[in-house]
Scaffold this motif. Structure first.
Motif, short mmCIF file in Angstrom:
data_model
loop_
_atom_site.label_atom_id
_atom_site.label_comp_id
_atom_site.label_asym_id
_atom_site.label_seq_id
_atom_site.Cartn_x
_atom_site.Cartn_y
_atom_site.Cartn_z
N VAL A 99 45.46 38.53 36.55
CA VAL A 99 45.73 38.20 37.95
C VAL A 99 44.41 38.36 38.71
CG1 VAL A 99 46.99 38.86 40.03
CG2 VAL A 99 48.11 38.99 37.81
N GLN A 100 44.07 37.34 39.50
CA GLN A 100 42.86 37.39 40.31
C GLN A 100 43.20 37.10 41.77
OE1 GLN A 100 40.39 34.39 38.43
NE2 GLN A 100 39.06 35.99 37.63
N GLY A 101 42.51 37.78 42.68
CA GLY A 101 42.63 37.49 44.10
C GLY A 101 43.79 38.15 44.80
N ALA A 102 44.49 39.04 44.14
CA ALA A 102 45.64 39.68 44.77
C ALA A 102 45.24 40.86 45.63
CB ALA A 102 46.63 40.15 43.70
N ASP A 103 44.06 41.40 45.42
CA ASP A 103 43.67 42.60 46.16
C ASP A 103 42.93 42.32 47.45
OD1 ASP A 103 41.46 41.62 44.89
OD2 ASP A 103 40.68 43.56 44.28
N GLU A 104 42.43 41.12 47.64
CA GLU A 104 41.67 40.80 48.85
C GLU A 104 42.44 39.78 49.67
OE1 GLU A 104 37.88 39.48 47.55
OE2 GLU A 104 37.52 41.29 46.39
N GLN A 105 43.04 40.24 50.78
CA GLN A 105 43.83 39.36 51.63
C GLN A 105 43.37 39.48 53.07
OE1 GLN A 105 47.97 40.16 51.14
NE2 GLN A 105 47.99 39.58 49.01
N ASN A 106 43.38 38.35 53.78
CA ASN A 106 43.02 38.35 55.19
C ASN A 106 44.05 37.63 56.04
OD1 ASN A 106 42.54 35.68 54.57
ND2 ASN A 106 40.33 35.81 54.80
N ASP A 107 45.14 37.17 55.47
CA ASP A 107 46.24 36.47 56.15
C ASP A 107 45.81 35.16 56.80
OD1 ASP A 107 48.23 38.23 55.42
OD2 ASP A 107 48.00 39.47 57.19
#
Length: 160
Positions: free
Chosen positions: A96-104
């Motif tokens: 899984v990639q990209g699940a930890d960095e979110q900016n909405d």
């Protein structure tokens, strides 16, 4: 002063300002601490720098550990909260990639599986379940999760 002299003087001042700004900008990682300076005071040179190094290495190791374990975190969540069909589908997740960095604003996550055959293969149905389980795990105002097979071909996607 002649026109050429004014232009040359303006260019020199401009270069000096740009140089000063870039020297003070740091490395741009956002986590800059006072230990990332180019020089240290006389009292800091003897013992302060050796103690600061392990503290700087620890957050980097934590970040690498979180990135390496996103798939395990996702699987653990589904094992605890998912249906039996979701648990079966998520057991095929390998990365899984990209699940930890979110900016909405525009969140994008990629989930890789061990299914084969692309969109016409066996993983299309489970990909919808994986996307649904991912939406339960992570929440974003404008997120898109994309599910891929073992060869990197698209299986499906969904909003989260």
């Amino acid at each position: 002063m002649g026109m050429k002299t004014k232009i040359a003087l303006g260019a020199v001042v401009g270069i000096a300002v740009i140089g000063a700004l870039s020297a003070n900008a740091g490395d741009g990682d956002g986590d800059a601490k006072s230990d990332n300076r180019t020089s240290a005071g006389a009292g800091e040179k003897t013992g302060g720098s050796s103690e600061a190094k392990p503290a700087d290495d620890k957050p980097a190791e934590d970040k690498a550990e979180k990135k390496a374990s996103q798939a395990e975190q996702f699987k653990a969540f589904v094992q605890k909260n998912g249906t039996s069909k979701e648990k079966d589908a998520v057991s095929h997740v390998t990365k899984v990639q990209g699940a930890d960095e979110q900016n909405d604003i525009l969140d994008a996550a990629d989930v890789y599986t061990d299914f084969t055959g692309g969109i016409m293969g066996e993983g299309t149905g489970p990909a919808k379940l994986i996307a649904s389980a991912f939406a339960d795990w992570k929440d974003s105002e404008n997120g898109l999760v994309t599910i891929y097979d073992a060869d990197g071909e698209l299986l499906g996607n969904g909003q989260f």
